[in-house]
Design a protein around this motif. Sequence first.
Motif, PDB file in Angstrom:
ATOM      1  N   ARG A  51       0.864  -1.184   0.000  1.00  0.00           N
ATOM      2  CA  ARG A  51       0.000   0.000   0.000  1.00  0.00           C
ATOM      3  C   ARG A  51       0.892   1.223   0.000  1.00  0.00           C
ATOM      4  O   ARG A  51       1.793   1.354   0.830  1.00  0.00           O
ATOM      5  CB  ARG A  51      -0.910  -0.014   1.224  1.00  0.00           C
ATOM      6  N   ASP A 142      -6.877   2.732  -3.696  1.00  0.00           N
ATOM      7  CA  ASP A 142      -7.350   3.161  -2.374  1.00  0.00           C
ATOM      8  C   ASP A 142      -7.689   4.641  -2.527  1.00  0.00           C
ATOM      9  O   ASP A 142      -6.799   5.489  -2.643  1.00  0.00           O
ATOM     10  CB  ASP A 142      -6.251   2.947  -1.336  1.00  0.00           C
ATOM     11  N   ILE A 228     -13.097  -1.430   3.389  1.00  0.00           N
ATOM     12  CA  ILE A 228     -11.780  -1.334   4.024  1.00  0.00           C
ATOM     13  C   ILE A 228     -11.893  -0.577   5.338  1.00  0.00           C
ATOM     14  O   ILE A 228     -12.622   0.400   5.446  1.00  0.00           O
ATOM     15  CB  ILE A 228     -10.776  -0.626   3.097  1.00  0.00           C
ATOM     16  N   ASN A 260      -6.529  -2.501   5.855  1.00  0.00           N
ATOM     17  CA  ASN A 260      -5.278  -2.110   5.187  1.00  0.00           C
ATOM     18  C   ASN A 260      -4.390  -1.160   5.987  1.00  0.00           C
ATOM     19  O   ASN A 260      -3.488  -0.542   5.430  1.00  0.00           O
ATOM     20  CB  ASN A 260      -5.525  -1.604   3.757  1.00  0.00           C
ATOM     21  N   TYR A 286      -2.992  -5.266   5.361  1.00  0.00           N
ATOM     22  CA  TYR A 286      -1.757  -4.537   5.067  1.00  0.00           C
ATOM     23  C   TYR A 286      -1.210  -4.040   6.408  1.00  0.00           C
ATOM     24  O   TYR A 286      -1.816  -3.171   7.046  1.00  0.00           O
ATOM     25  CB  TYR A 286      -2.010  -3.347   4.145  1.00  0.00           C
TER      26      TYR A 286
END
Length: 439
Positions: A51, A142, A228, A260, A286
């Motif tokens: 990410r 994202d 998310i 994440n 993540y």
Amino acid sequence: MKPLGDYSHIKGFNYTASYAKNDYEFWSDYRHDVVEREMGYAQRIGFNSARLFTPHRCYVENRERFLANLRDFVQTAWAHGISSSPIVYFGREFYPDFQPDEGEAAAGLTDMLRPENYPLSCAYFDDLYEAVGQEPGLIFWDVSNEPGYHTPNFVTFHEQEPAFRREMDPVPEDMEAFREKQESVWRFLHHVIAHMREKDPVNAIGIGNTYAYEIEPSGTAPLVDILIYHDYFETRKRVRDVCDMMKALGEKYGKPVINNETGCLCRANPYDMELEILQEYGFGYYLFELMVGQDMWSQVHGLVYPDGTIRDPSAIAAVLGFFRNRGPSRIPTLVNREGSANRAIALATRAIAEAGSGLYCERQKEKTEGLLEAAEYIANLLEAGEHVPMHSLPTARIAGYRRQETPDREEIIGWLYELVRTLQKACRITGESGTEKRV
């Protein structure tokens, strides 16, 4: 990449290169060789996605350089089997009350939440898409990092936020103004998501929400492909409570779930605890973050040092799916099973006696090494049995002494006495005879 029905396979990390103090410095001083090396570390550990915090400021200051660097990263990571999830709208200019500092104003940064500036944000995404939108290594966009970060969420989401969190957050003085600021963020996200869908009808999108309980009030759940959330909660119960909330949201909207951002040593949110629970729920993740580097989070985040050594083996094991035994079948270590502790203590006693005999300068180097050899014998037993804090390894201190030209021998002797006492306590050894008390 097209939206997937399941992202449980994602073992990801947030990434800033180890040499950079922040994301802006990373992209402004992008170093391909460092990225190549650090993606190699990630690959060896078993990670498969990264990410990326992509500061809009870097794009404004040098569009071509930034886009070229982003493309290089996505391609380099993919060569190591690591996909990329860039954060599209990242920077203070995408939050309410943005007031540019001198450098930002000079760079041309402005409040991107104002409707008249929406076209600038859309044009920015268009450039990101042209740079990496068709790269096979792009797993999903994202849209925004923590769009509720600058607000005490319990005010807006009082019904859903856990009581312990409501008690911790301050109450804004002007409730009406607060709500309007938060709504300005949601309006912006709705607008840019519609544009992203038009420009890129293929790749999946999600929003890196600060908390699970801001997803529905934002009205974004129907607009994204992945739900998310971020989780830095402090106990197994609290982590599971949020997982239950996300599981219910996933079932309600028929969409997969990813965490994440997670894992923080100073927030009672250790990596191994979090990953064990996420594996239980089947959520992709993540971690924050891969590298123990130069940024402001290095003391509380990060798995790998720039030279490839690691901070905590339990975190690496957790990525691989192995967790500490905390159940009734756990067997304590017995490092004196074959009398090694007794022998180590005897060696230390002899080394101390020899170091104090004769002239101080006589065989000084040899005597110092004898002390360190005895210390290492004990240190290895203590570390193998986990009888000492692993954040302050005795073997690391021994290595430090050996790097010194003339280490302080008296200091080493005093410390060796401490190691002996620690080993005696760990192995229940009493008296000068080195006998072990049976209890």
